[in-house]
Design a protein around this motif. Sequence first.
Motif, PDB file in Angstrom:
ATOM      1  N   ASP A   1       6.573   5.663  -6.492  1.00 25.52           N
ATOM      2  CA  ASP A   1       7.276   5.950  -7.465  1.00 25.52           C
ATOM      3  C   ASP A   1       8.679   6.003  -7.341  1.00 25.52           C
ATOM      4  O   ASP A   1       9.563   6.699  -7.798  1.00 25.52           O
ATOM      5  CB  ASP A   1       6.787   7.664  -7.916  1.00 25.52           C
ATOM      6  CG  ASP A   1       5.787   7.789  -8.476  1.00 25.52           C
ATOM      7  OD1 ASP A   1       5.298   6.315  -9.940  1.00 25.52           O
ATOM      8  OD2 ASP A   1       4.827   8.860  -8.717  1.00 25.52           O
ATOM      9  N   ARG A   2       8.791   4.787  -5.698  1.00 24.31           N
ATOM     10  CA  ARG A   2      10.451   4.653  -5.991  1.00 24.31           C
ATOM     11  C   ARG A   2      10.611   3.375  -6.365  1.00 24.31           C
ATOM     12  O   ARG A   2      10.801   3.145  -5.943  1.00 24.31           O
ATOM     13  CB  ARG A   2      10.517   5.363  -4.153  1.00 24.31           C
ATOM     14  CG  ARG A   2      10.065   5.959  -3.342  1.00 24.31           C
ATOM     15  CD  ARG A   2      10.575   6.985  -4.351  1.00 24.31           C
ATOM     16  NE  ARG A   2      11.816   7.425  -2.681  1.00 24.31           N
ATOM     17  CZ  ARG A   2      11.923   8.261  -2.666  1.00 24.31           C
ATOM     18  NH1 ARG A   2      11.989   9.198  -1.880  1.00 24.31           N
ATOM     19  NH2 ARG A   2      13.911   8.232  -2.068  1.00 24.31           N
ATOM     20  N   ARG A   3      12.407   3.810  -6.867  1.00 24.51           N
ATOM     21  CA  ARG A   3      12.679   2.506  -7.457  1.00 24.51           C
ATOM     22  C   ARG A   3      13.823   2.293  -6.493  1.00 24.51           C
ATOM     23  O   ARG A   3      14.156   2.780  -5.294  1.00 24.51           O
ATOM     24  CB  ARG A   3      13.832   3.931  -8.769  1.00 24.51           C
ATOM     25  CG  ARG A   3      12.712   3.759 -10.213  1.00 24.51           C
ATOM     26  CD  ARG A   3      11.427   2.806 -10.583  1.00 24.51           C
ATOM     27  NE  ARG A   3      12.302   1.773 -11.687  1.00 24.51           N
ATOM     28  CZ  ARG A   3      11.827   1.216 -11.975  1.00 24.51           C
ATOM     29  NH1 ARG A   3       9.884   0.476 -11.593  1.00 24.51           N
ATOM     30  NH2 ARG A   3      11.984   0.069 -12.831  1.00 24.51           N
TER      31      ARG A   3
ATOM     32  N   SER B   1       8.639  -6.562   8.311  1.00 21.25           N
ATOM     33  CA  SER B   1       9.484  -5.505   7.796  1.00 21.25           C
ATOM     34  C   SER B   1       8.960  -6.471   5.564  1.00 21.25           C
ATOM     35  O   SER B   1       8.645  -7.390   5.570  1.00 21.25           O
ATOM     36  CB  SER B   1      10.803  -6.403   6.992  1.00 21.25           C
ATOM     37  OG  SER B   1      11.007  -8.111   7.046  1.00 21.25           O
ATOM     38  N   ALA B   2       8.777  -5.524   5.075  1.00 19.52           N
ATOM     39  CA  ALA B   2       8.561  -5.652   3.311  1.00 19.52           C
ATOM     40  C   ALA B   2       9.770  -4.666   2.613  1.00 19.52           C
ATOM     41  O   ALA B   2      10.185  -3.576   2.921  1.00 19.52           O
ATOM     42  CB  ALA B   2       7.562  -5.199   3.307  1.00 19.52           C
ATOM     43  N   LEU B   3      10.626  -5.188   1.512  1.00 16.56           N
ATOM     44  CA  LEU B   3      11.440  -5.494   1.135  1.00 16.56           C
ATOM     45  C   LEU B   3      10.779  -5.064  -0.020  1.00 16.56           C
ATOM     46  O   LEU B   3      10.474  -6.539  -0.951  1.00 16.56           O
ATOM     47  CB  LEU B   3      12.345  -6.247   1.397  1.00 16.56           C
ATOM     48  CG  LEU B   3      14.091  -6.273   0.608  1.00 16.56           C
ATOM     49  CD1 LEU B   3      14.754  -4.030   1.458  1.00 16.56           C
ATOM     50  CD2 LEU B   3      14.323  -6.803   0.641  1.00 16.56           C
ATOM     51  N   PHE B   4      11.988  -3.748  -0.771  1.00  9.27           N
ATOM     52  CA  PHE B   4      10.908  -4.116  -2.312  1.00  9.27           C
ATOM     53  C   PHE B   4      12.280  -3.536  -2.921  1.00  9.27           C
ATOM     54  O   PHE B   4      13.366  -3.045  -2.851  1.00  9.27           O
ATOM     55  CB  PHE B   4      10.081  -2.731  -2.422  1.00  9.27           C
ATOM     56  CG  PHE B   4       8.901  -3.354  -1.905  1.00  9.27           C
ATOM     57  CD1 PHE B   4       7.408  -3.378  -3.061  1.00  9.27           C
ATOM     58  CD2 PHE B   4       8.839  -2.572  -0.896  1.00  9.27           C
ATOM     59  CE1 PHE B   4       6.800  -3.512  -2.044  1.00  9.27           C
ATOM     60  CE2 PHE B   4       7.446  -3.119  -0.313  1.00  9.27           C
ATOM     61  CZ  PHE B   4       6.014  -3.949  -0.448  1.00  9.27           C
ATOM     62  N   VAL B   5      11.831  -4.314  -4.682  1.00 10.62           N
ATOM     63  CA  VAL B   5      13.579  -3.791  -5.527  1.00 10.62           C
ATOM     64  C   VAL B   5      12.625  -3.350  -6.715  1.00 10.62           C
ATOM     65  O   VAL B   5      11.535  -4.063  -7.494  1.00 10.62           O
ATOM     66  CB  VAL B   5      14.336  -5.324  -5.678  1.00 10.62           C
ATOM     67  CG1 VAL B   5      15.590  -4.777  -6.605  1.00 10.62           C
ATOM     68  CG2 VAL B   5      14.845  -5.899  -4.534  1.00 10.62           C
TER      69      VAL B   5
ATOM     70  N   ALA C   1       0.654  -1.520   0.089  1.00 16.68           N
ATOM     71  CA  ALA C   1      -0.057   0.209  -0.263  1.00 16.68           C
ATOM     72  C   ALA C   1       1.146   0.990   0.318  1.00 16.68           C
ATOM     73  O   ALA C   1       0.422   2.574  -0.826  1.00 16.68           O
ATOM     74  CB  ALA C   1      -0.951   0.164   1.770  1.00 16.68           C
ATOM     75  N   GLU C   2       1.672   1.138   0.773  1.00 19.13           N
ATOM     76  CA  GLU C   2       3.317   2.300   0.802  1.00 19.13           C
ATOM     77  C   GLU C   2       2.828   2.848  -0.536  1.00 19.13           C
ATOM     78  O   GLU C   2       3.907   3.898  -0.672  1.00 19.13           O
ATOM     79  CB  GLU C   2       3.912   2.145   2.006  1.00 19.13           C
ATOM     80  CG  GLU C   2       3.266   2.666   3.417  1.00 19.13           C
ATOM     81  CD  GLU C   2       2.720   3.971   3.564  1.00 19.13           C
ATOM     82  OE1 GLU C   2       3.538   5.017   2.811  1.00 19.13           O
ATOM     83  OE2 GLU C   2       2.115   4.426   4.314  1.00 19.13           O
ATOM     84  N   MET C   3       3.673   1.722  -1.306  1.00 17.33           N
ATOM     85  CA  MET C   3       4.471   1.496  -2.031  1.00 17.33           C
ATOM     86  C   MET C   3       3.356   2.436  -3.339  1.00 17.33           C
ATOM     87  O   MET C   3       4.382   2.771  -4.665  1.00 17.33           O
ATOM     88  CB  MET C   3       5.293   0.446  -3.148  1.00 17.33           C
ATOM     89  CG  MET C   3       6.656   0.034  -1.860  1.00 17.33           C
ATOM     90  SD  MET C   3       7.916   1.241  -1.762  1.00 17.33           S
ATOM     91  CE  MET C   3       8.669   0.899  -3.485  1.00 17.33           C
ATOM     92  N   ARG C   4       2.288   1.842  -3.378  1.00 15.69           N
ATOM     93  CA  ARG C   4       1.673   2.354  -4.550  1.00 15.69           C
ATOM     94  C   ARG C   4       1.050   3.848  -4.184  1.00 15.69           C
ATOM     95  O   ARG C   4       0.939   4.098  -5.400  1.00 15.69           O
ATOM     96  CB  ARG C   4       0.254   1.545  -4.479  1.00 15.69           C
ATOM     97  CG  ARG C   4      -1.178   1.540  -5.538  1.00 15.69           C
ATOM     98  CD  ARG C   4      -0.354   1.330  -6.996  1.00 15.69           C
ATOM     99  NE  ARG C   4       0.654   0.354  -7.264  1.00 15.69           N
ATOM    100  CZ  ARG C   4      -0.283  -0.912  -8.135  1.00 15.69           C
ATOM    101  NH1 ARG C   4      -2.178  -0.594  -7.727  1.00 15.69           N
ATOM    102  NH2 ARG C   4       0.237  -1.944  -8.209  1.00 15.69           N
TER     103      ARG C   4
END
Length: 242
Positions: free
Chosen positions: A116-118, A132-136, A107-110
């Motif tokens: 829009d953070r890469r 924790s949630a990790l995004f690449v 939800a935070e990423m969207r």
Amino acid sequence: MDIGGSGIKGCLVDLEQGRLLGERIRVETPQPSLPASVYAAVAEIVTQFEWTGRVGVTFPGVMKRGVAHTAANVDKSWIGTDVDAGLDALIPGTVETLNDADAAGIAEMRYGAGRDRRGVVLMLTFGTGIGSALFVDGHLVPNTEFGHIQVDGEDGERRASAAAREREDLSYPEWAKRVDRYLDVLEAGLWPDLIIVGGGVSKKAAKWVPLLSTRTPVLAAELQNDAGIVGAALAAHERRDG
Ligand code: BGC
């Protein structure tokens, strides 16, 4: 729906805006938090909304293909339980389950601080435990469990969760030192480009985030306590064919 150690919460979600639609319903998590009683509580909330569509459900443990593999802050009988099947028996054909912090991160990423953070973005939720949630590049690496990294011989979440702050009656500056130490250890093994901090304490971010000495920029989550529910709904919507 968001299953937590103390409360089970649900709401309809507006996926255009990424926010709750109307009032959420919250019930106390049954104690002991056995699967059958929790399923009944989830189904009851879904019924109260008169909702028959897809339902995203978060769980505070590792979730793989609908099965819970850990249960740090809920009853241990969840370990090895097929949560998808248990819920499907009560609300057939609707359920998508995932880890609670992964849902909040999605939800935070969207919609929130990670929009829009890469690069490598790490979302941490401070509550009863640390999730924790990790995004690449915006893609989730599911089921990271950084709440359980060892910090000075102890589980990270034991010292630095929001529950630890309350349990030990720490001031924000005292607790910020604990979080800082926890993040030091995390940063030694992972070089994220951004850390997003969520959970109830993100509302008070001004009291502790500026005290952190991380090399990584830290932002407060924007969706705060709604992130889990919003992320669950998003996952249920987007994974419907997969
Ligand atoms: C669990 C995680 C969960 C986090 C937040 C931790 O104790 O191991 O799976 O995401 O708490 O609820």
